[in-house]
Scaffold this active site. Sequence first.
Site, mmCIF file in Angstrom:
data_model
loop_
_atom_site.group_PDB
_atom_site.id
_atom_site.type_symbol
_atom_site.label_atom_id
_atom_site.label_comp_id
_atom_site.label_asym_id
_atom_site.label_seq_id
_atom_site.Cartn_x
_atom_site.Cartn_y
_atom_site.Cartn_z
ATOM 1 N N ASP A 1 -20.030 -49.845 2.959
ATOM 2 C CA ASP A 1 -21.276 -49.051 2.929
ATOM 3 C C ASP A 1 -22.421 -49.786 2.238
ATOM 4 O O ASP A 1 -23.308 -49.161 1.663
ATOM 5 C CB ASP A 1 -21.073 -47.701 2.202
ATOM 6 C CG ASP A 1 -19.923 -46.918 2.787
ATOM 7 O OD1 ASP A 1 -19.751 -46.971 4.008
ATOM 8 O OD2 ASP A 1 -19.210 -46.251 2.014
ATOM 9 N N HIS B 1 -21.490 -47.356 10.275
ATOM 10 C CA HIS B 1 -22.635 -48.216 10.004
ATOM 11 C C HIS B 1 -23.868 -47.445 10.441
ATOM 12 O O HIS B 1 -23.979 -47.082 11.599
ATOM 13 C CB HIS B 1 -22.559 -49.513 10.804
ATOM 14 C CG HIS B 1 -21.301 -50.277 10.563
ATOM 15 N ND1 HIS B 1 -21.075 -50.960 9.397
ATOM 16 C CD2 HIS B 1 -20.209 -50.447 11.317
ATOM 17 C CE1 HIS B 1 -19.881 -51.530 9.455
ATOM 18 N NE2 HIS B 1 -19.339 -51.228 10.598
HETATM 19 P P1 GDP Z 1 -22.439 -50.240 6.287
HETATM 20 O O1 GDP Z 1 -21.136 -49.545 6.542
HETATM 21 O O2 GDP Z 1 -22.323 -51.415 5.388
HETATM 22 O O3 GDP Z 1 -23.168 -50.555 7.554
HETATM 23 O O4 GDP Z 1 -23.348 -49.205 5.455
HETATM 24 P P2 GDP Z 1 -23.652 -47.653 5.752
HETATM 25 O O5 GDP Z 1 -24.517 -47.551 6.932
HETATM 26 O O6 GDP Z 1 -22.385 -46.879 5.733
HETATM 27 O O7 GDP Z 1 -24.431 -47.268 4.416
HETATM 28 C C1 GDP Z 1 -25.638 -47.805 4.075
HETATM 29 C C2 GDP Z 1 -26.625 -46.676 3.817
HETATM 30 O O8 GDP Z 1 -27.794 -47.217 3.242
HETATM 31 C C3 GDP Z 1 -27.089 -45.991 5.085
HETATM 32 O O9 GDP Z 1 -27.414 -44.668 4.779
HETATM 33 C C4 GDP Z 1 -28.338 -46.792 5.448
HETATM 34 O O10 GDP Z 1 -29.231 -46.072 6.270
HETATM 35 C C5 GDP Z 1 -28.913 -47.016 4.093
HETATM 36 N N1 GDP Z 1 -29.761 -48.193 3.886
HETATM 37 C C6 GDP Z 1 -29.568 -49.482 4.261
HETATM 38 N N2 GDP Z 1 -30.515 -50.272 3.722
HETATM 39 C C7 GDP Z 1 -31.314 -49.453 2.994
HETATM 40 C C8 GDP Z 1 -32.452 -49.667 2.163
HETATM 41 O O11 GDP Z 1 -32.899 -50.782 1.944
HETATM 42 N N3 GDP Z 1 -32.996 -48.571 1.555
HETATM 43 C C9 GDP Z 1 -32.512 -47.313 1.723
HETATM 44 N N4 GDP Z 1 -33.109 -46.304 1.101
HETATM 45 N N5 GDP Z 1 -31.438 -47.065 2.490
HETATM 46 C C10 GDP Z 1 -30.849 -48.131 3.105
#
Ligand code: GDP
Length: 424
Positions: A12, A40
Site C-alpha cells: 500500500d 492498487h
Molecule cells: P499500492 O498497493 O502500493 O498500489 O497502494 P494503494 O493504492 O493500496 O495505497 C496507496 C494509497 O495512497 C491510495 O489511496 C492512493 O490513492 C494514495 N496515494 C498515492 N500517492 C499519494 C499521494 O501522493 N498523496 C495522497 N494523498 N494519496 C496518495
Amino acid sequence: MVRTIVGANWGDEGKGKITDMLAAESDIVVRFQGGANAGHTIINDYGRFALHLLPSGVCNPGVVNVIGPGVAMDIEAFLREMDDVVAQGVPRPAVLVSERAQVLMPYHILLDCCEEERLGKNSFGSTKSGIAPFYGDKYQKIGIQICQLLEPELLREKLAHALDIKNALLVHLYHKDPIDLDALCEQMGELAERIRPYVADTDEYLQEAVRSGKRILLEGQLGTLRDPDHGIYPMVTSSSPLAGYAPVGAGIPAWSIRDVIAVTKAYSSCVGAGPFTTELFGEEAEELRRRGGDRGEYGAKTGRPRRVGWFDCVATRYGCRMQGATEAALTNLDVLGYLPEIPVCVAYELDGKRIERFPVTPKLERCKPVYERLPGWNCDTRGIRDFAALPENARRYVEFLERQIECPIRMVSNGPRREEMMFR
Ligand code: GDP
C-alpha cells in the site's frame, strides 16, 4: 529497458499510482507475483480504480499488460475487473495472460476461509483470496497451469487428484461438504473458454520485447516486509514481492532489469497482522488514518482500516536494500502538512540497546521506536509541482529520509492523482 516498481514496506505504498504514471512512457506492464489479494489505487482522467489483479498499465491505451507465470490467476476476478474497467470508460485494455500462470481454484478460496476460521484469533490476517492454499499447491506440484486448464481431459485428471486431498481436508478437518468433481469440471471448463482469448506464450513475447529494446515495467504487489524469506515471517505473503523475483515471475532475463524503484510512504501504513514498531493508536492514529491516502487509509481490497504510524527509517532502509533499489519514490507527502512536528523513527531499542538494523521477527516483536522530531511545514502542499517550490521544512523532511534510507528519492508524490508528482 526494464524497470521494476516494488514496495519497500508492508504494501500500500502507492505503487499503483507510480506504475500508472510511468506506464504512459512504457510499452508493456507486467504483474509478476501475488493475486487478487491486494489493491492498487490509481486516479487519472478516466476516474478512480482499485485494481487487484490487472496490471496498473490498463488505463494507458497502447500499453500491453501481461500477467506473468508467477501470478495467482483468479479468472473470475480477472474477468470482473476487465468488465469494471471498461464500464468506467477505459478503452478495452490489451492483456496477455501467461499459459504457465496457475489457476486460483474455488477450493483455494474455500480452504483459505476455512483455515482462517479454524485459526480464529491466531490467524495471519488473510484476505481470504485463496493465496496461501494456491501457492501451497504450486510448490506441492498439484497446481493447475492455464495450459492444462485448456485441455479438458487433462484438467479432469488433475482435478480428481487434487480433490482427493482437498475433500479429505474439507470433510475431516473443517467438517464441510466435499466438492463434486463433475460440477467443478463444468465450472472450470466454462472459465477456460472465457480466458482462452487472453492466453499467450508470454515468456517468448517478453524475451523478444527485451531483445528489441521495448520499455517494460514490472509491477510488484505488497512490499519487502511481506516477503516469505526476508519479511516478518510468518506474517508474510506466499510469493516473493522482491525485485529479485521479478524476472522469474515475469519470465525475462535477470540482467535486463536496469532500475528498481522502491516505493515508500512519507509515513507508515500496514494492513494485516505482524509487528509494526511505529504504530500509532487513539486520536493520533485516527487523524493520520483519516487524512492519509486518497480517501483515508482503508484497504483497497478489504476496506479494513489500515494500521498507521510514523515513518520507519530502520524498516525502510532494510526494505530498499533487500529490493536492491536504485531509487526510491516517496508518496503521500501532502498528507503530513497538518503536523507542527513530525516524529521519524531512526533506530529501535531492543532489550535496552539501540539498533539500526532491522531484526528477525521474534526480536522485532520486542523493539521500541527511537524517534527524532523534525519540524513540520504547517500548510497544504497539493498543487506544487516543483520540488524546489516546497516549503523548506518539507524539503528538509525528504532530504532527511533520503539520508536515512540510503537511497536517492527521485520522485515525490504530492497527491493521489497521476499528474501530482515532483521529480528531483
Ligand atoms: P499500492 O498497493 O502500493 O498500489 O497502494 P494503494 O493504492 O493500496 O495505497 C496507496 C494509497 O495512497 C491510495 O489511496 C492512493 O490513492 C494514495 N496515494 C498515492 N500517492 C499519494 C499521494 O501522493 N498523496 C495522497 N494523498 N494519496 C496518495
